[in-house]
Design an enzyme around this catalytic site. Sequence first.
Site, mmCIF file in Angstrom:
data_model
loop_
_atom_site.group_PDB
_atom_site.id
_atom_site.type_symbol
_atom_site.label_atom_id
_atom_site.label_comp_id
_atom_site.label_asym_id
_atom_site.label_seq_id
_atom_site.Cartn_x
_atom_site.Cartn_y
_atom_site.Cartn_z
ATOM 1 N N GLU A 121 0.807 -1.220 0.000
ATOM 2 C CA GLU A 121 0.000 0.000 0.000
ATOM 3 C C GLU A 121 0.841 1.272 0.000
ATOM 4 O O GLU A 121 0.343 2.359 0.275
ATOM 5 C CB GLU A 121 -0.967 -0.025 1.181
ATOM 6 C CG GLU A 121 -1.953 -1.193 1.055
ATOM 7 C CD GLU A 121 -2.960 -1.261 2.181
ATOM 8 O OE1 GLU A 121 -2.820 -0.487 3.157
ATOM 9 O OE2 GLU A 121 -3.882 -2.078 2.084
ATOM 10 N N LYS B 280 -15.642 -1.425 2.162
ATOM 11 C CA LYS B 280 -14.892 -1.859 0.988
ATOM 12 C C LYS B 280 -15.879 -2.395 -0.043
ATOM 13 O O LYS B 280 -16.578 -3.379 0.211
ATOM 14 C CB LYS B 280 -13.885 -2.952 1.360
ATOM 15 C CG LYS B 280 -12.753 -2.488 2.265
ATOM 16 C CD LYS B 280 -11.882 -3.659 2.686
ATOM 17 C CE LYS B 280 -10.684 -3.214 3.513
ATOM 18 N NZ LYS B 280 -9.922 -4.373 4.049
#
EC number: 4.2.1.11
Length: 456
Positions: free
Chosen positions: A219, A362
């Site tokens: 990330e 999400k």
Amino acid sequence: MSAQTGTDLFKIADLFAYQVFDSRGFPTVACVVKLASGHTGEAMVPSGASTGEKEAIELRDGDPKAYFGKGVSQAVQNVNQTIAPKLIGLNATDQAAIDALMIQLDGTPNKAKLGANAILAVSLAVAKAAASAQKTSLFKYLANQVMGLNKTEFILTVPMLNVINGGAHADNNIDFQEFMIMPLGANSMHQALKMASETFHALQKLLKQRGLNTNKGDEGGFAPNLKLAEEALDLMVEAIKAAGYQPGSDIAIALDVAASEFYDDTTKRYVFKKGIKAKILDEKEWSLTTAQMIAYLKKLTEQYPIISIEDGLSEHDWEGMETLTKTLGQHIQIVGDDLYCTNPAIAEKGVAHKATNSILIKLNQIGTLTETIKAINIAKDANWSQVISHRSGETEDTTIADLAVAACTGQIKTGSMSRSERIAKYNRLLQIELELGNNAKYLGWNTFKNIKPQKA
């Protein structure tokens, strides 16, 4: 031939999927929707590494000879051969009906037949095509047409920027998955990202000075080998100060513990596996009961300017999560990710049990835009905060930035200040801020409605 009516222009004329690649170099699904008006929408779906057991199924081919089993040709085929024929001719502005039809076509509780990756790609592409046809920004379309909010003023999101990666997101010996900074003292998105960028680069300089590697995790955060969470937190506090900011006032810290990844279902203990494998922890000392884990997290919040803890305990440890929220939830945001998997029914259970005071959202955990919005609304009705989130396997798709602003969630987590698939979301948020002008509000510390933060 009669001229097309306004409604006819929104009809889906063509729809197809194809394979692209995510930020880890594995295949994922992209979808293009073309309307009778000539407008198009395209979406690409992400993929997670540390996944909750209750997530909708991401359909993979399983052929070890192609992409080590991670191919998505079946998901692509499901869009092109099963979903597309049923959707062509439908009005793209009827998002709820289109999503419901795809759920019906799948016919399983977790989208295992067609694949959540197939269904979500279509769901998002339909919304993008409709927004394009209405000549409006995606966030405005989602807010006013899909959610029915009729808004002219919007809340910008406070970013959670992942500056140190661990857990399933990095090849290092840190068991906690994400160490994030939140620029809560900023008064705009532009200033927030300035503060984040300066802190990120200050941290990089510190790591180099300490002889620690500055390689990046999935990330975009740094992935050094460190002994304990405390060492990562010490570095973050020092970096915040080195960048010229006050820890706990200008910038606070958020954690994603991802405790399910090191929870032993048999012994019901939290075993800090990565640290033990690296022989930096005592195995007996670092096999913690739920009570010990809660005590450890409480100690961290007392020693460091931590404002948010995600997945502090296992997704199976509901009783423990309730205790954690009772213990820390008055001043700390307790976020449920693996616990809920953006599933509206499970979120309702969480509200009833007061298991957390916040939910992570999400899109690909549930697989349609409609169900995602339902989960957001359940949290809003409970006065919980909502954090829109990326996945570790991302693409350059920026839908989550628009969704966060559309739903006025006030928070987004979408990686660090590196890797273009992460920066794309931040750049989109800057574009939105520019478009909105005085109609955009960055709340900073006021983003927390249901807790009383203890600022430094």
